[in-house]
Write a protein that holds these residues in place. Structure first.
Motif, PDB file in Angstrom:
ATOM      1  N   CYS A  88     -12.973 -11.684  45.136  1.00  0.00           N
ATOM      2  CA  CYS A  88     -13.606 -13.187  45.524  1.00  0.00           C
ATOM      3  C   CYS A  88     -14.536 -13.491  44.428  1.00  0.00           C
ATOM      4  CB  CYS A  88     -13.089 -13.580  46.764  1.00  0.00           C
ATOM      5  SG  CYS A  88     -11.134 -14.092  47.528  1.00  0.00           S
ATOM      6  N   GLU A 100     -13.870 -25.061  51.825  1.00  0.00           N
ATOM      7  CA  GLU A 100     -12.518 -25.325  50.940  1.00  0.00           C
ATOM      8  C   GLU A 100     -10.964 -24.483  51.458  1.00  0.00           C
ATOM      9  OE1 GLU A 100     -13.358 -23.386  46.445  1.00  0.00           O
ATOM     10  OE2 GLU A 100     -13.283 -21.928  47.508  1.00  0.00           O
ATOM     11  N   PHE A 112      -7.861 -20.800  44.567  1.00  0.00           N
ATOM     12  CA  PHE A 112      -9.014 -20.788  43.332  1.00  0.00           C
ATOM     13  C   PHE A 112      -9.116 -19.549  42.971  1.00  0.00           C
ATOM     14  CE2 PHE A 112     -10.283 -25.148  44.108  1.00  0.00           C
ATOM     15  CZ  PHE A 112      -8.641 -26.029  44.541  1.00  0.00           C
ATOM     16  N   GLY A 113      -9.627 -19.699  41.363  1.00  0.00           N
ATOM     17  CA  GLY A 113     -10.059 -18.856  40.592  1.00  0.00           C
ATOM     18  C   GLY A 113      -9.072 -17.266  40.439  1.00  0.00           C
ATOM     19  N   LYS A 154     -12.400 -23.034  40.012  1.00  0.00           N
ATOM     20  CA  LYS A 154     -13.281 -21.663  40.271  1.00  0.00           C
ATOM     21  C   LYS A 154     -13.278 -22.291  41.417  1.00  0.00           C
ATOM     22  CE  LYS A 154     -15.227 -20.560  36.063  1.00  0.00           C
ATOM     23  NZ  LYS A 154     -16.504 -20.869  35.281  1.00  0.00           N
ATOM     24  N   LYS A 155     -13.361 -20.846  42.604  1.00  0.00           N
ATOM     25  CA  LYS A 155     -14.192 -20.907  43.274  1.00  0.00           C
ATOM     26  C   LYS A 155     -15.262 -20.859  44.007  1.00  0.00           C
ATOM     27  CE  LYS A 155     -11.354 -17.457  45.232  1.00  0.00           C
ATOM     28  NZ  LYS A 155     -10.533 -18.003  46.096  1.00  0.00           N
ATOM     29  N   CYS A 170     -18.676 -20.445  51.921  1.00  0.00           N
ATOM     30  CA  CYS A 170     -17.467 -21.089  51.518  1.00  0.00           C
ATOM     31  C   CYS A 170     -16.130 -20.226  52.639  1.00  0.00           C
ATOM     32  CB  CYS A 170     -17.422 -21.139  50.191  1.00  0.00           C
ATOM     33  SG  CYS A 170     -15.636 -20.912  49.750  1.00  0.00           S
ATOM     34  N   GLU A 191     -12.726 -20.365  53.580  1.00  0.00           N
ATOM     35  CA  GLU A 191     -11.364 -20.792  52.998  1.00  0.00           C
ATOM     36  C   GLU A 191      -9.483 -20.117  53.785  1.00  0.00           C
ATOM     37  OE1 GLU A 191     -12.208 -19.292  48.422  1.00  0.00           O
ATOM     38  OE2 GLU A 191     -11.179 -18.181  49.473  1.00  0.00           O
ATOM     39  N   HIS A 246     -16.775 -16.781  53.717  1.00  0.00           N
ATOM     40  CA  HIS A 246     -17.305 -16.061  52.071  1.00  0.00           C
ATOM     41  C   HIS A 246     -19.000 -16.315  51.971  1.00  0.00           C
ATOM     42  CE1 HIS A 246     -13.191 -14.567  50.295  1.00  0.00           C
ATOM     43  NE2 HIS A 246     -13.656 -16.435  49.721  1.00  0.00           N
TER      44      HIS A 246
END
Length: 482
Positions: A73, A190, A196-197, A204-205, A214, A216, A232
């Motif tokens: 990621c 997110e 994403f990404g 994008k992330k 971030c 997810e 993240h």
């Protein structure tokens, strides 16, 4: 003695029967009930036995698994979340601020951000998403972020949601640059953008675009079990990673499920080995959007809508708009469910949301496309048009700024009593009132319940929406709040 007619179903029996039915899932979780391996939960359901590491002190197999996820990621570090994104959001906010700090958050943040504000007794200032012509909340404008940081220079962190429940994405790179000029961290929820990404067809992330932290939800849009998520982290020097990790230990269970963690690592393996999944998914989405261009009464929100309030959008969130039809979002939702056995993610006043992922089948897309064309041809469906004379409220009306007299913690800890909602005008709310879905607070503890709020609540209730926090027509208010 229990008779057959009065016998209650066990949950596992009900789930198995539902899984064997023809109901198609246009909702979370992202694996879409498809088998992803040969093992069963019982075979791998263990605790922290020898050779299998400890999530809270990962040194071996779980350390390697999280490092694989981070590398995939583009994050400096990634942490498994077995208590959902909620645990990650709570840890990120609490770990980046101190008690009584001022924090700038998007008003459409998940309730867990507000819970963190309560726990840390934070002073909140709000970023309001841009208005749109589609009846959904738009992006958070970078200029609005700059304006609010100039107005409140003592802000210690910024929290935004991107993408939203509707798939609306904000310009995270620009927002991160503005926030970092102040030397403070940007936290991005997110949860709906774990996919994403991985393809040019998606944004994008946030962790790649400059977010310090971030969060997810893998389970929302990737092949992973419900409750699996990831935090993240980038080593930016704008926050203390050890504090965030300390709060992760507080908010996560001390007995993490190896079934969930194995599911996350399997998800990573699928993403690394099945490079064909995202191109195939993009082709299915492109075909669906193209095939629905001829709809006249029902409309599909375009992948890239021409709307200044929407900076970017996630095309995997299919929004079916009903403004030009005589059936509202709830009616469309019920018709798709009852007549076509298509279970959608949610219904709003004038649209229905379908969540799609790399695990969706061509047959699923074809069933939805066929259903929409049949309904569009009828225009008025048999199960009833909207009869209410109330107009549909816009997000700007529902989530507009309100007078704040107390911070969240002050209001929740104050002496309070219960009032009929209709009699609470002028009082200070001592509870959250959320329109569900999506669960964003319409009113926050400490805010004044004004006349417009009461009128809006009446309209929403008449239109069949659920107001959590005022389900029985009553609300908790602060004593002497008038």
């Amino acid at each position: 003695m229990e008779t057959m007619s009065s016998k209650k179903e066990y949950l596992d029996e009900k789930l198995i029967a539902y899984g064997q039915s023809d109901y198609y899932p246009f909702h979370m979780p992202g694996h879409k009930r498809q088998r992803m391996g040969e093992w069963t939960a019982e075979e791998i359901d263990i605790t922290e036995i020898d050779g299998f590491d400890d999530l809270h002190h990962a040194r071996d197999v779980l350390k390697d698994a999280q490092e694989r996820l981070a590398a995939l990621c583009g994050a400096d570090r990634s942490f498994y979340l077995v208590n959902g994104s909620t645990a990650g959001i709570l840890a990120a906010v609490c770990g980046c601020v101190r008690k009584n700090d001022r924090v700038l958050i998007a008003r459409n943040c998940h309730r867990s951000v507000y819970h963190a504000a309560y726990l840390m007794e934070l002073k909140l200032q709000y970023l309001y998403p841009e208005p749109t012509k589609y009846g959904i909340q738009g992006s958070v404008a970078p200029s609005h972020v700059r304006e609010m940081l100039e107005r409140y220079p003592d802000v210690s962190a910024v929290v935004v949601t991107s993408p939203t429940y509707d798939g609306v994405v904000s310009d995270i790179a620009a927002i991160a640059q503005i926030v970092h000029e102040r030397g403070i961290p940007l936290i991005v929820d997110e949860a709906h953008g774990a996919h994403f990404g991985f393809s040019e067809g998606f944004p994008k992330k946030a962790v790649v675009l400059g977010a310090d932290l971030c969060i997810e939800s893998l389970h929302k849009t990737l092949p992973s079990y419900t409750q699996t998520a990831v935090l993240h982290m980038n080593r930016t020097g704008r926050f203390d990673p050890e504090r965030v990790m300390r709060y992760l230990g507080i908010f996560q269970t001390s007995s993490p499920s190896y079934v969930l963690m194995a599911g996350m690592d399997r998800c990573v393996r699928i993403l690394k080995e099945r490079r064909d999944l995202f191109p195939a998914f993009s082709r299915k989405l492109d075909h669906f959007y193209q095939s629905c261009r001829d709809l006249k009464n029902i409309r599909i929100l375009p992948c890239r809508p021409d709307d200044p309030g929407i900076w970017d959008r996630d095309p995997s969130k299919i929004l079916i708009l009903t403004r030009d039809a005589q059936n509202g979002g709830q009616q469309l939702y019920e018709i798709l469910l009852n007549q076509y056995h298509l279970q959608m993610e949610m219904a709003s006043g004038q649209y229905v949301t379908a969540i799609t992922t790399i695990m969706d089948t061509a047959e699923g897309f074809e069933r939805l496309e066929k259903a929409l064309h049949e309904m569009d041809g009828r225009a008025i469906c048999e199960t009833g048009a909207v009869e209410s004379r109330d107009r549909l409220l816009t997000p700007e009306e529902i989530y507009r700024p309100r007078e704040k007299r107390l911070e969240i913690a002050q209001a929740l800890e104050a002496e309070k009593h219960s009032l009929a909602l209709t009699e609470s005008g002028g009082c200070i709310s001592a509870s959250y009132v959320c329109l569900y879905p999506p669960g964003i607070p319409v009113i926050v503890p400490g805010e004044v319940i004004d006349r417009q709020m009461l009128e809006m609540a009446g309209v929403l209730c008449r239109q069949g929406f659920e107001l959590q926090g005022a389900e029985d027509g009553r609300i908790a208010v602060v004593d002497h709040g008038e």
